[in-house]
Design a protein around this motif. Structure first.
Motif, mmCIF file in Angstrom:
data_model
loop_
_atom_site.group_PDB
_atom_site.id
_atom_site.type_symbol
_atom_site.label_atom_id
_atom_site.label_comp_id
_atom_site.label_asym_id
_atom_site.label_seq_id
_atom_site.Cartn_x
_atom_site.Cartn_y
_atom_site.Cartn_z
ATOM 1 N N UNK A 113 0.835 -1.196 0.000
ATOM 2 C CA UNK A 113 0.000 0.000 0.000
ATOM 3 C C UNK A 113 0.875 1.253 0.000
ATOM 4 N N UNK A 114 1.867 1.203 0.844
ATOM 5 C CA UNK A 114 2.779 2.338 0.927
ATOM 6 C C UNK A 114 3.544 2.519 -0.382
ATOM 7 N N UNK A 115 3.954 1.403 -0.916
ATOM 8 C CA UNK A 115 4.745 1.468 -2.141
ATOM 9 C C UNK A 115 3.941 2.111 -3.275
ATOM 10 N N UNK A 116 2.702 1.714 -3.385
ATOM 11 C CA UNK A 116 1.862 2.300 -4.421
ATOM 12 C C UNK A 116 1.632 3.790 -4.162
ATOM 13 N N UNK A 117 1.415 4.106 -2.903
ATOM 14 C CA UNK A 117 1.184 5.510 -2.575
ATOM 15 C C UNK A 117 2.393 6.357 -2.938
ATOM 16 N N UNK A 118 3.545 5.820 -2.671
ATOM 17 C CA UNK A 118 4.762 6.564 -3.001
ATOM 18 C C UNK A 118 4.918 6.758 -4.504
ATOM 19 N N UNK A 119 4.319 5.864 -5.234
ATOM 20 C CA UNK A 119 4.345 6.006 -6.694
ATOM 21 C C UNK A 119 3.317 7.006 -7.196
ATOM 22 N N UNK A 287 5.418 15.064 -14.645
ATOM 23 C CA UNK A 287 6.128 14.420 -13.541
ATOM 24 C C UNK A 287 5.553 13.051 -13.243
ATOM 25 N N UNK A 288 4.263 12.921 -13.435
ATOM 26 C CA UNK A 288 3.645 11.641 -13.128
ATOM 27 C C UNK A 288 4.152 10.547 -14.046
ATOM 28 N N UNK A 289 4.256 10.901 -15.294
ATOM 29 C CA UNK A 289 4.765 9.915 -16.241
ATOM 30 C C UNK A 289 6.199 9.551 -15.927
ATOM 31 N N UNK A 290 6.948 10.602 -15.601
ATOM 32 C CA UNK A 290 8.346 10.334 -15.303
ATOM 33 C C UNK A 290 8.473 9.473 -14.067
ATOM 34 N N UNK A 291 7.615 9.774 -13.129
ATOM 35 C CA UNK A 291 7.634 8.999 -11.897
ATOM 36 C C UNK A 291 7.353 7.535 -12.181
ATOM 37 N N UNK A 292 6.370 7.299 -12.993
ATOM 38 C CA UNK A 292 6.021 5.912 -13.305
ATOM 39 C C UNK A 292 7.153 5.227 -14.045
ATOM 40 N N UNK A 293 7.763 5.950 -14.951
ATOM 41 C CA UNK A 293 8.859 5.363 -15.706
ATOM 42 C C UNK A 293 10.024 5.051 -14.794
#
Length: 377
Positions: A113-119, A287-293
């Motif tokens: 859960x935390x990991x996803x939130x951090x993403x 930033x969101x895309x970059x974050x996901x990448x």
DNA sequence: AAATATGTCAACCGCACGTGT
DNA sequence: AACACGTGCGGTTGACATATT
């Protein structure tokens, strides 16, 4: 009338189990087997509640349990299943040999859960927070706060569980429905292959299926529950198109088989767990895309990067997105605007019941192998 | 080194369901 | 049909370990 406690709390020991107690339990089970847990404490010489004995056995002492840490494959499985069915930990655990529902639940709460939130992904809806907030801005209050919809095992009686505190980012409840129960009605006897997704389920004709007989839908829910309880073939969940391809009638399921074969069982990315939106590239915060990448490469260092993941939906065909990127159809809300079919926000849905049924049907799409044998035998 | 914060996970709780009587 | 009982499930708690201040 309140049911009395299962045991006299004054005369039972509580808290952590000692090695001695474990030994007694093991000795008892090896001699008498499991069952009749209320009698176990007495027979085994334990000052414990029967319920506590059962829990200790099922969650810790059972010899088939794994006690090592979760593997990346198990992580991925949990996330996929959570995205599909929510917090039905027991069902999820059934797909992970050696893991208990408690294990899975704890692992989810402590890590995933935390990991996803951090993403930047809402662990409840499996959607980016930004998308949820955008939805929030667009929703006109059609659904009251935090409706949790859907139940595989508790029947219609409990299909709504209102727990607003669970969904701080989705006060309208819509996003939950969007992701966990992406609404598409599936005739239970439809061939559960990927072609159904791309060619039938997400086109305009899908709405015609809303006339599906209620009894059929109820039956489908029952069957999926039963199927999930008997399905232990973890691999078939991971790669249904590969392992089960022969059983599918899809003479033209090439989109699934070819794309998925390239990806499963280990080459998908965490980004695959993102439910697809109808985002256009211009709508995405960069930033969101970059974050996901970044996450894709950072967290799965031993996995093949997925070049498809970050390709804007608008430049891919639905088929590619559905079968290629996600393999299992978890991200089938492609640019056909699936959110528009969602739940109560859609005028095409006449009732919450329909919404629920649609949601349950979504599970068929995600895990067709859970059903096919039962349906077609 | 001590105090505090945070994370992990085993265990508990209450509710619901299934089954037998 | 009504009830009792055993069991399963998901949410929550709290003890303990570890990290941080």
């Amino acid at each position: 009338m309140v049911r009395p406690p299962c045991c006299d709390r004054l005369n039972v020991k509580r808290g952590l189990w000692t090695a001695e107690e474990d030994a007694k339990m093991l000795a008892h089970v090896s001699k008498h087997g499991t069952g009749n847990w209320t009698a176990v404490p007495k027979k085994a010489g334990l000052q414990r509640c029967g319920k506590s004995c059962r829990l200790r056995w099922t969650n810790y002492l059972r010899p088939d349990l794994k006690h090592d840490s979760f593997t990346p494959q198990e992580e991925e499985m949990i996330i996929r299943l959570h995205a599909a069915i929510g917090s039905r930990w027991s069902i999820i655990a059934q797909q992970l040999p050696g893991r208990t529902d408690n294990d899975v639940k704890n692992y989810w709460n402590a890590r995933l859960r935390k990991k996803l939130s951090e993403m930047g992904i809402d662990p409840v809806t499996h959607k980016p927070f930004s998308k949820i907030l955008a939805d929030y801005g667009n929703i006109g209050g059609l659904v009251k706060s935090g409706s949790r919809i859907g139940s595989l095992s508790r029947g219609l009686k409990n299909v709504f569980t209102l727990k607003p505190e669970q969904y701080p980012f989705t006060p309208e409840g819509i996003s939950n429905i969007n992701s966990h129960l992406m609404t598409t009605t599936v005739p239970p006897k439809m061939e559960p292959n990927q072609e159904c997704f791309s060619n039938n389920m997400y086109n305009n004709d899908a709405n015609d299926n809303h006339s599906l007989d209620l009894l059929d839908q109820l039956q489908a829910i029952r069957l999926v529950t039963e199927a999930s309880s008997t399905c232990t073939a973890y691999q078939t969940i991971l790669a249904p198109c590969i392992l089960d391809e022969g059983s599918l009638s899809s003479s033209s399921s090439s989109t699934c088989s070819t794309a998925a074969q390239e990806k499963f069982p280990t080459s998908f990315s965490w980004c695959d767990f993102l439910l697809e939106d109808e985002y256009l590239p211009g709508d995405h915060p960069r930033a969101e895309q970059e974050n996901a990448a970044e996450f894709s490469s950072k967290d799965l260092t031993n996995q093949t990067p997925n070049p498809n993941v970050m390709i804007p939906q608008s430049v891919q065909s639905n088929t590619e997105v559905s079968a290629g990127v996600n393999g299992m159809g978890l991200a089938l809300q492609s640019n056909t605007g699936s959110d528009d079919r969602v739940a109560s926000s859609s005028p095409q849905h006449s009732s919450f019941v329909e919404t629920i049924m649609d949601g349950e049907s979504k599970i068929f799409l995600d895990f067709p192998n859970l059903l096919e044998e039962i349906f077609y035998n």
